[in-house]
Design an enzyme around this catalytic site. Structure first.
Site, PDB file in Angstrom:
ATOM      1  CG  ASP A   1      -0.253  -0.439   2.465  1.00 36.39           C
ATOM      2  OD1 ASP A   1       0.926   0.177   2.641  1.00 36.39           O
ATOM      3  OD2 ASP A   1      -0.857  -1.102   3.190  1.00 36.39           O
TER       4      ASP A   1
ATOM      5  CG  ASP B   1      10.277   1.448  12.366  1.00 33.51           C
ATOM      6  OD1 ASP B   1      10.364   2.209  11.202  1.00 33.51           O
ATOM      7  OD2 ASP B   1       9.455   0.918  12.688  1.00 33.51           O
TER       8      ASP B   1
ATOM      9  CG  ASP C   1       1.198   4.753   4.444  1.00 36.37           C
ATOM     10  OD1 ASP C   1       0.210   4.365   4.506  1.00 36.37           O
ATOM     11  OD2 ASP C   1       2.082   3.760   4.774  1.00 36.37           O
TER      12      ASP C   1
HETATM   13  P1  ATP Z   1       4.674  -3.286   5.766  1.00 46.32           P
HETATM   14  O1  ATP Z   1       4.643  -3.309   4.165  1.00 46.32           O
HETATM   15  O2  ATP Z   1       5.050  -4.326   6.667  1.00 46.32           O
HETATM   16  O3  ATP Z   1       3.383  -2.699   5.929  1.00 46.32           O
HETATM   17  P2  ATP Z   1       5.625  -0.504   6.528  1.00 46.32           P
HETATM   18  O4  ATP Z   1       7.052  -0.160   6.504  1.00 46.32           O
HETATM   19  O5  ATP Z   1       4.568  -0.031   5.649  1.00 46.32           O
HETATM   20  O6  ATP Z   1       5.810  -2.255   6.166  1.00 46.32           O
HETATM   21  P3  ATP Z   1       3.674  -0.147   8.698  1.00 46.32           P
HETATM   22  O7  ATP Z   1       3.687  -0.808  10.004  1.00 46.32           O
HETATM   23  O8  ATP Z   1       2.636  -0.162   7.685  1.00 46.32           O
HETATM   24  O9  ATP Z   1       5.159  -0.595   8.084  1.00 46.32           O
HETATM   25  O10 ATP Z   1       4.135   1.282   9.011  1.00 46.32           O
HETATM   26  C1  ATP Z   1       4.313   2.553   8.006  1.00 46.32           C
HETATM   27  C2  ATP Z   1       5.333   3.308   8.256  1.00 46.32           C
HETATM   28  O11 ATP Z   1       5.032   4.086   9.710  1.00 46.32           O
HETATM   29  C3  ATP Z   1       6.638   2.505   8.597  1.00 46.32           C
HETATM   30  O12 ATP Z   1       7.590   2.448   7.332  1.00 46.32           O
HETATM   31  C4  ATP Z   1       7.360   3.563   9.576  1.00 46.32           C
HETATM   32  O13 ATP Z   1       8.110   4.684   8.985  1.00 46.32           O
HETATM   33  C5  ATP Z   1       6.356   4.189  10.250  1.00 46.32           C
HETATM   34  N1  ATP Z   1       6.111   3.199  11.627  1.00 46.32           N
HETATM   35  C6  ATP Z   1       5.099   2.213  11.767  1.00 46.32           C
HETATM   36  N2  ATP Z   1       5.224   1.765  12.920  1.00 46.32           N
HETATM   37  C7  ATP Z   1       6.135   2.283  13.704  1.00 46.32           C
HETATM   38  C8  ATP Z   1       6.539   2.240  14.934  1.00 46.32           C
HETATM   39  N3  ATP Z   1       6.151   1.305  15.764  1.00 46.32           N
HETATM   40  N4  ATP Z   1       7.607   3.140  15.550  1.00 46.32           N
HETATM   41  C9  ATP Z   1       8.136   4.200  14.684  1.00 46.32           C
HETATM   42  N5  ATP Z   1       7.764   4.306  13.057  1.00 46.32           N
HETATM   43  C10 ATP Z   1       6.855   3.356  12.850  1.00 46.32           C
HETATM   44 MG    MG Z   2       2.435  -0.675   5.556  1.00 39.56          MG
END
Ligand code: ATP
Ligand code: MG
Length: 401
Positions: A41, A116, A43
């Site tokens: 997805d 993170d 963002d």
């Molecule tokens: P995935 O493909 O697994 O969804 P993602 O990187 O998109 O990976 P998400 O959990 O959807 O992970 O979160 C989106 C973004 O928000 C991350 O890339 C990160 O920048 C931020 N983020 C998410 N969770 C945290 C956290 N616990 N602490 C700090 N930043 C976070």
């Molecule tokens: Mg994500």
């Protein structure tokens, strides 16, 4: 779908810019795209406040999912799904180790700092095709390193779940965890228990349904997290531990329930299933499936010698394909049992799973009193049918009487 979603992510950025705001893709989608993976997805991060995002896209196309954190969901055309639009922000303190006490709308530079890991802290401008990197994330992506943004100890203290996220991303991309980040995780591993069971469970699910699940398990062990999130496997060492890793590696596109069954079969402790599902607040559907798989594993493993009617009862269950995958994980895909099950599962539906000869309504119509033994009676009629003892409706009704 993927390209419609991508197009919509471009449109969202364009519309926000037209309205005079800064807007960039942010986080996981930027990382995935740089790795050549299609993002799950997209963002968008923007200088517009949630209220301003609503003005740009209209109230009917926006849902204030996390307006207090500055997050707004924007609905796209049907094929495009939806996109989370988040206002650039700086997180305040984390007194509960999860939710920032307060958030302050800010700049992309600051927004990157609250994320993170460096690989998750990137922005991308889809119009200029330019990465905005304030945290050294591009270099870490190239080098294959999961590194906390800022001081690892402090970032983990803010949100302990980040320890599991570090493991998940390292396993998923086959990356190394940076030394300082790794030490901080090892040092604070025990504090993972301060995170709610649901959040841990969701993280474990994401880790274990991914094909690199065996790498995740080995990282859980080397970081010390295993003792706290999955104490059930800590007793496995040497040969059984290697074997588990091999078995997990044999799974393809496995559900969470199936992966758990593979692990629990290795541990051989029936009570473990219950304690794990309580701890992680698993959906009943998952917990029931894991139970069913473990309960029927003996028949599956011996499928080559199990009498057909008995095996048939198992193979017509909706969990049958997963049971065969579980057996294949243990015995290999070319074992006699697996081969027999696959052959049988390929039978025409009418042969593998013939429609029942009678229903409960038929029995009532035939004058039988509905009651508690009804279900059992239907089961016995079904057994007789599958065993070939009866083949017609009349025979079934005669048996019922
Ligand atoms: P995935 O493909 O697994 O969804 P993602 O990187 O998109 O990976 P998400 O959990 O959807 O992970 O979160 C989106 C973004 O928000 C991350 O890339 C990160 O920048 C931020 N983020 C998410 N969770 C945290 C956290 N616990 N602490 C700090 N930043 C976070
Ligand atoms: Mg994500």
């Amino acid at each position: 779908m993927a390209s419609a979603q991508r197009q919509f992510a471009c449109d969202v950025v364009a519309q926000l810019r037209q309205a005079g705001y800064t807007a960039l893709w942010a986080g996981g989608c930027v990382r995935d795209q740089l790795l050549g993976v299609t993002p799950k997805d997209y963002d968008v991060a923007t200088s517009a406040t949630p209220e301003q995002v609503r003005e740009v896209f209209g109230r009917r196309r926006t849902i204030p999912v996390g307006a207090s954190f500055g997050v707004m969901t924007v609905l796209g055309p049907k094929a495009a799904g939806q996109i989370e639009v988040a206002t650039f922000r700086t997180d305040g303190g984390y007194s509960d180790g999860r939710h920032p006490d307060q958030v302050q709308f800010s700049t992309p530079e600051h927004d990157a700092q609250r994320r993170d890991f460096t690989i998750n802290g990137l922005f991308y401008d889809p119009q200029a095709d330019e990465v905005h990197d304030y945290v050294g994330g591009e270099a870490d992506l190239l080098a294959g390193i999961v590194r906390a943004i800022g001081a690892p100890e402090a970032r983990i203290a803010e949100d302990k779940l980040r320890m599991l996220r570090a493991v998940r991303f390292a396993a998923r991309f086959d990356f190394a965890i940076d030394q300082a980040t790794l030490h901080a995780v090892q040092h604070h591993a025990g504090e993972i228990t301060q995170v709610s069971g649901e959040r841990i469970g969701a993280e474990m699910r994401a880790m274990l349904v991914h094909p690199n699940r065996a790498a995740a398990l080995s990282l859980l062990r080397s970081t010390g997290l295993e003792s706290y999130v999955l104490p059930e496997t800590t007793s496995l060492a040497g040969e059984p531990w290697q074997q588990l890793s091999v078995r997990l590696g044999r799974l393809e596109g496995a559900s969470f329930a199936l992966v758990l069954a593979v692990m629990l079969a290795e541990i051989g402790d029936v009570r473990a299933a219950e304690s794990i599902s309580d701890r992680w607040k698993l959906a009943n559907r998952d917990a029931d499936r894991t139970d069913w798989l473990l309960n029927h594993l003996p028949i599956g493993l011996a499928a080559d010698t199990t009498p057909w009617p008995q095996l048939q009862r198992v193979l017509i269950h909706e969990g049958a394909a997963e049971l065969v995958a579980l057996v294949a994980a243990q015995q290999g895909a070319d074992s006699q049992s697996v081969v027999r099950c696959r052959e049988k599962l390929a039978l025409p539906a009418a042969e593998l799973n013939p429609p029942p000869l009678v229903t409960g309504a038929d029995l009532i119509a035939a004058g039988l009193q509905p009651g508690p033994q009804f279900g059992e009676l239907l089961e016995r009629i079904r057994d007789a049918q599958l065993e070939g003892k009866i083949a017609t409706r009349d025979e079934a009704l005669a048996l019922a009487r």
